[in-house]
Design a protein around this motif. Structure first.
Motif, short mmCIF file in Angstrom:
data_model
loop_
_atom_site.label_atom_id
_atom_site.label_comp_id
_atom_site.label_asym_id
_atom_site.label_seq_id
_atom_site.Cartn_x
_atom_site.Cartn_y
_atom_site.Cartn_z
N GLY A 56 16.75 -24.26 32.91
CA GLY A 56 16.61 -25.69 33.09
C GLY A 56 15.84 -26.29 31.93
N THR A 57 15.67 -27.61 31.96
CA THR A 57 14.97 -28.31 30.87
C THR A 57 14.05 -29.38 31.44
OG1 THR A 57 16.76 -29.93 30.67
CG2 THR A 57 16.88 -27.96 29.27
N SER A 106 -0.62 -18.55 33.44
CA SER A 106 -0.66 -20.00 33.27
C SER A 106 0.05 -20.69 34.43
CB SER A 106 0.02 -20.38 31.95
OG SER A 106 1.43 -20.18 32.05
N ASP A 107 0.10 -22.01 34.34
CA ASP A 107 0.78 -22.79 35.38
C ASP A 107 2.26 -22.97 35.09
OD1 ASP A 107 -1.59 -23.15 36.79
OD2 ASP A 107 -2.13 -24.96 35.66
N TYR A 108 2.72 -22.44 33.96
CA TYR A 108 4.12 -22.59 33.59
C TYR A 108 5.01 -21.55 34.29
CZ TYR A 108 1.90 -25.05 29.67
OH TYR A 108 1.14 -25.88 28.90
N GLU A 109 6.24 -21.94 34.55
CA GLU A 109 7.23 -20.96 35.00
C GLU A 109 7.71 -20.21 33.75
OE1 GLU A 109 10.62 -21.61 38.01
OE2 GLU A 109 11.60 -21.76 36.05
N THR A 110 7.46 -18.92 33.72
CA THR A 110 7.73 -18.13 32.52
C THR A 110 9.05 -17.39 32.60
OG1 THR A 110 5.36 -17.82 32.11
CG2 THR A 110 6.87 -16.29 31.02
N TRP A 111 9.87 -17.59 31.57
CA TRP A 111 11.11 -16.85 31.39
C TRP A 111 10.99 -16.04 30.09
CZ3 TRP A 111 15.92 -17.33 34.16
CH2 TRP A 111 15.87 -18.22 35.26
N VAL A 112 11.74 -14.95 30.00
CA VAL A 112 11.78 -14.18 28.76
C VAL A 112 13.22 -13.87 28.42
CG1 VAL A 112 9.50 -13.16 29.16
CG2 VAL A 112 11.55 -11.94 29.94
N GLY A 158 1.33 -28.24 26.63
CA GLY A 158 2.01 -29.01 27.67
C GLY A 158 2.61 -30.29 27.14
N HIS A 159 2.72 -30.41 25.83
CA HIS A 159 3.28 -31.60 25.20
C HIS A 159 4.67 -31.89 25.76
CE1 HIS A 159 4.08 -34.53 22.07
NE2 HIS A 159 5.20 -33.89 21.74
N GLY A 160 4.87 -33.10 26.24
CA GLY A 160 6.15 -33.47 26.81
C GLY A 160 6.24 -33.18 28.30
N ALA A 161 5.10 -32.72 28.87
CA ALA A 161 5.01 -32.50 30.33
C ALA A 161 6.07 -31.53 30.84
CB ALA A 161 5.08 -33.84 31.07
N TYR A 162 6.35 -30.47 30.11
CA TYR A 162 7.29 -29.45 30.56
C TYR A 162 6.60 -28.51 31.56
CZ TYR A 162 4.73 -26.85 26.99
OH TYR A 162 3.73 -26.27 26.25
N LYS A 163 7.39 -27.84 32.36
CA LYS A 163 6.87 -26.89 33.35
C LYS A 163 7.38 -25.47 33.11
CE LYS A 163 6.44 -30.41 36.97
NZ LYS A 163 6.88 -30.80 38.36
N THR A 164 8.30 -25.34 32.15
CA THR A 164 8.95 -24.05 31.91
C THR A 164 8.70 -23.59 30.48
OG1 THR A 164 10.69 -24.65 33.48
CG2 THR A 164 11.15 -22.82 31.97
#
Length: 258
Positions: free
Chosen positions: A97-98, A54-60, A30-36
């Motif tokens: 997104g970023t 996980s709690d991340y929004e996952t893209w592939v 989670g370094h940098g507090a990203y969500k994606t």
């Protein structure tokens, strides 16, 4: 679709060991507090399934049409977040997104190209966790003075703190590669911009390592070193002896004389 054929021309070696896939997924901090999170080359989703927990929004993103079809059928929770395209060329940021982290079992045959793409995106990619050929992982994580230290080592370490996490044996893949694999983690450091001409820095690093057995005095002849630097002792060293900061200093010396 119930099966995806590993394709040699795509450098595919599908991971079978779920415990290793889970370890890779847990390498994200989670370094940098990203969500994606964007997974490169998901294949049959062995790693994807743990990212989705996980709690991340996952893209592939995958260039393999069979993999895309398999994921669409078997991972319906990825609805709208499966990118059919080439990571090296596709503008996936308009979709994801970023900021975002990048993760994956990178195809060995294009792993260096993937890292150069990540360098282009360094200001929106705070963390990378990946499995690559062990030799390449060692090279990227190695410091100056080592025979394996090279162009990617310097360029990536200029912007990322790099940690070698663990080694993976060939037998846990289908098909098994002929070499061991290594998992590494890259975490964006505080360097927003190098204290030098960054384009010249890249040229100096790449040129210096192209003939790595020669001293920099000889290796850097193609870029026409200024005569004023002829007596500088740093030119008596080989590229593998210089740290990132020393390459920055050398770049500034060259710039000052032009």
């Amino acid at each position: 679709m119930s099966f995806v054929r590993p394709k040699k021309h795509l450098g595919q070696h599908f991971l079978k060991d779920l415990s290793i896939a889970e370890r890779i997924a847990k390498g994200l901090t989670g370094h940098g507090a990203y969500k994606t999170v964007l997974e490169v080359g998901p294949g049959t989703g062995v790693l994807t399934q743990f990212l989705l927990k996980s709690d991340y929004e996952t893209w592939v993103v995958d260039i393999d049409k069979e993999s895309i079809a398999y994921l669409e059928e078997n991972f319906t929770e990825l609805d709208g977040r499966i990118i059919d395209g080439d990571f090296l060329k596709y503008d996936f940021l308009k979709d994801t997104g970023t900021p975002l982290a990048i993760i994956g079992n990178f195809p060995y045959n294009i792993s260096s190209q993937i890292f150069f793409r990540i360098l282009e995106l360094r200001n929106v990619v705070p963390e990378v966790v990946c499995m690559i050929q062990k030799e390449v992982a060692d090279r990227i994580a190695e410091g100056p003075g080592s025979k394996t230290y090279g162009i990617l080592s310097v360029l990536l370490q200029a912007y990322y703190d790099i940690e070698y996490l663990f080694t993976v044996k060939p037998g846990v893949f289908n098909p098994p590669p002929k070499v061991n694999s290594g998992v590494i983690r890259l975490k964006r450091n505080q360097t927003e911009q190098l204290d030098c001409d960054e384009n010249l820095f890249k040229t100096v690093v790449k040129t210096g390592f192209q003939m790595r057995r020669k001293t920099l005095r000889n290796a850097l002849k193609p870029i026409n070193l200024p005569a004023e630097l002829a007596g500088d002792p740093i030119l008596d060293l080989r590229a593998e002896a210089l740290s990132v900061n020393q390459f920055v200093d050398l770049t500034n010396k060259i710039s000052a004389c032009r």
